[in-house]
Design a protein around this motif. Structure first.
Motif, mmCIF file in Angstrom:
data_model
loop_
_atom_site.group_PDB
_atom_site.id
_atom_site.type_symbol
_atom_site.label_atom_id
_atom_site.label_comp_id
_atom_site.label_asym_id
_atom_site.label_seq_id
_atom_site.Cartn_x
_atom_site.Cartn_y
_atom_site.Cartn_z
ATOM 1 N N TYR A 233 -9.626 -9.989 -5.631
ATOM 2 C CA TYR A 233 -8.754 -9.270 -4.696
ATOM 3 C C TYR A 233 -9.057 -7.777 -4.697
ATOM 4 C CZ TYR A 233 -5.530 -12.731 -2.750
ATOM 5 O OH TYR A 233 -4.975 -13.749 -1.997
ATOM 6 N N LYS A 234 -9.256 -7.200 -5.870
ATOM 7 C CA LYS A 234 -9.521 -5.762 -5.950
ATOM 8 C C LYS A 234 -10.881 -5.408 -5.361
ATOM 9 C CE LYS A 234 -6.660 -4.611 -9.984
ATOM 10 N NZ LYS A 234 -6.670 -4.148 -11.395
ATOM 11 N N LYS A 235 -11.897 -6.201 -5.702
ATOM 12 C CA LYS A 235 -13.273 -5.881 -5.308
ATOM 13 C C LYS A 235 -13.552 -6.182 -3.857
ATOM 14 C CE LYS A 235 -18.069 -6.809 -6.700
ATOM 15 N NZ LYS A 235 -18.943 -7.551 -7.655
ATOM 16 N N ARG B 230 0.832 -1.206 0.000
ATOM 17 C CA ARG B 230 0.000 0.000 0.000
ATOM 18 C C ARG B 230 0.871 1.261 0.000
ATOM 19 N NH1 ARG B 230 -5.132 -1.036 0.213
ATOM 20 N NH2 ARG B 230 -5.806 -3.087 0.981
ATOM 21 N N LYS C 44 -7.680 -11.711 -9.857
ATOM 22 C CA LYS C 44 -7.283 -10.329 -9.592
ATOM 23 C C LYS C 44 -8.507 -9.479 -9.266
ATOM 24 C CE LYS C 44 -3.176 -10.465 -12.556
ATOM 25 N NZ LYS C 44 -2.504 -9.900 -13.747
ATOM 26 N N ASP C 45 -9.611 -9.751 -9.963
ATOM 27 C CA ASP C 45 -10.838 -8.974 -9.736
ATOM 28 C C ASP C 45 -11.364 -9.194 -8.322
ATOM 29 O OD1 ASP C 45 -10.725 -7.962 -12.291
ATOM 30 O OD2 ASP C 45 -12.137 -9.416 -13.128
ATOM 31 N N CYS D 256 -11.106 -7.506 -1.411
ATOM 32 C CA CYS D 256 -9.996 -7.399 -0.455
ATOM 33 C C CYS D 256 -9.324 -6.033 -0.525
ATOM 34 C CB CYS D 256 -8.951 -8.488 -0.716
ATOM 35 S SG CYS D 256 -9.593 -10.159 -0.717
ATOM 36 N N LEU D 257 -9.731 -5.221 -1.515
ATOM 37 C CA LEU D 257 -9.142 -3.886 -1.734
ATOM 38 C C LEU D 257 -7.623 -3.992 -1.858
ATOM 39 C CD1 LEU D 257 -11.257 -1.852 0.876
ATOM 40 C CD2 LEU D 257 -11.887 -2.572 -1.440
ATOM 41 N N ALA D 258 -7.174 -5.010 -2.580
ATOM 42 C CA ALA D 258 -5.745 -5.289 -2.685
ATOM 43 C C ALA D 258 -5.428 -5.899 -4.049
ATOM 44 C CB ALA D 258 -5.317 -6.240 -1.568
ATOM 45 N N GLU D 259 -4.139 -6.024 -4.315
ATOM 46 C CA GLU D 259 -3.675 -6.659 -5.548
ATOM 47 C C GLU D 259 -3.257 -8.098 -5.251
ATOM 48 O OE1 GLU D 259 -3.766 -5.199 -8.500
ATOM 49 O OE2 GLU D 259 -4.488 -3.289 -7.681
ATOM 50 N N CYS E 278 0.633 -9.946 2.326
ATOM 51 C CA CYS E 278 0.719 -8.638 1.668
ATOM 52 C C CYS E 278 1.830 -7.822 2.309
ATOM 53 C CB CYS E 278 -0.626 -7.925 1.788
ATOM 54 S SG CYS E 278 -0.752 -6.424 0.819
#
Length: 332
Positions: free
Chosen positions: A184-186, A19, A181-182, A188-191, A156
């Motif tokens: 994690y983004k949606k 982050r 990846k989607d 977990c707010l992460a990559e 992370c």
């Protein structure tokens, strides 16, 4: 603080995790417990924890790391992930003042672990990446006293602190939240890529024993296609001996409207992983002895039989199968 960067705009960047939060004086990062105090990133929860608990090592879950042994577990507050389905959200998302928690210095934690006959100390409940200094300081004293160390993490973490962190860990269970990846983004707010990098690093660059857990949420990360991709990646990057746990989700935090994972879903994932070539696959958060048992990869006889958190290891002798003498992967 070692992992920080002073910026030109009077902000300080925390470089513990991807982050890379840029914080003004008095501002806390995404995790809520790493704060800019007079230009330095300070861990405000150092020495404070949500309580010490003696657990079976299987609860972490670690099935190939001194099975049947006791572990002293603790966590703090905060998290650098934003999982909408967090099963420990009352800890990881708490905005409570850390100084209201129990105060236990690293040396005292090790002393308590020895007194209670614990084989290891686990950094868990919330992600130890956010209490990096507290975990590493405790781990160093553990090592000096013959106590093993365990990290339960989402993985992370940036490359430089990652090297120091895992140097002091004997075992780790990394939550591989999904293989999308989607997702994690949606959710977990992460990559996802930094997590995969950490998993590969632990497996290939350290002496730390690695196991993985994927919490299956029906309709979100449990499709046959996604599970096949995940298992293929594991085999190609980690080999076939890395244990994989599929755990049942229960409605929590912002996913209260989602159904609890059915046993059928876990068994389907179990079969997919087995067919992909992963030798040690398990189901979690359900009682199913067949899919909780460790089998010899040579003769298929049961080596470690688990009924809930109770273990029977009479067929495992010094890490080898009693029947065919084949070695079982793990630390015993």
């Amino acid at each position: 603080m070692k992992y920080q960067k002073i910026l030109k705009d009077n902000k300080t960047q925390c470089t513990i995790c991807p982050r890379n939060c840029k914080l003004a004086q008095g501002q806390s990062g995404f995790c809520s417990v790493r704060k800019n105090i007079k230009g330095d990133i300070v861990m405000t929860s150092y020495g404070y924890n949500t309580g010490l608990a003696v657990d079976p090592i299987e609860k972490k879950p670690l099935y190939h790391f001194y099975p049947g042994s006791k572990v002293l577990s603790f966590g703090t507050l905060g998290c650098n992930m934003g999982c909408q389905f967090c099963q420990n959200w009352h800890i990881s998302k708490s905005k409570k003042d850390p100084t209201e928690l129990n105060h236990t210095e690293p040396a005292k934690i090790v002393e308590i672990a020895k007194e209670l006959g614990c084989k290891s100390v686990a950094f868990t409940y919330n992600d130890p990446v956010v209490f990096f200094e507290y975990a590493v300081d405790t781990a160093k004293i553990c090592r000096e006293n013959g106590i093993k160390t365990v990290a339960v993490t989402a993985g992370c973490i940036n490359p430089e602190p990652r090297e120091e962190f895992f140097k002091y860990m004997d075992a780790v269970n990394i939550d591989l939240k999904a293989f999308s990846k989607d997702f994690y983004k949606k959710y977990c707010l992460a990559e996802m890529e930094p997590i995969l990098d950490t998993i590969k690093y632990v497996k290939n660059k350290t002496n730390c024993w690695l196991e993985l857990t994927t919490l299956l949420i029906e309709g979100e990360n449990d499709s046959n296609e996604e599970l096949n991709k995940e298992c293929k990646w594991i085999v190609e990057n980690l080999g076939t001996e890395t244990p994989l746990h599929f755990s049942a989700f229960h409605p929590d935090y912002k996913f209260m409207d989602r159904p609890q994972t059915k046993l059928y879903t876990l068994l389907r994932a179990y079969d997919i992983a087995k067919k992909a070539g992963i030798k040690h696959v398990y189901t979690g958060n359900v009682n199913d002895t067949k899919t909780s048992t460790t089998y010899c990869t040579s003769c298929s006889k049961p080596l470690i039989i688990r009924m809930g958190y109770e273990t029977v290891t009479e067929n495992l002798q010094s890490g080898h199968c009693r029947f065919c003498k084949a070695k079982c992967a793990g630390m015993f």
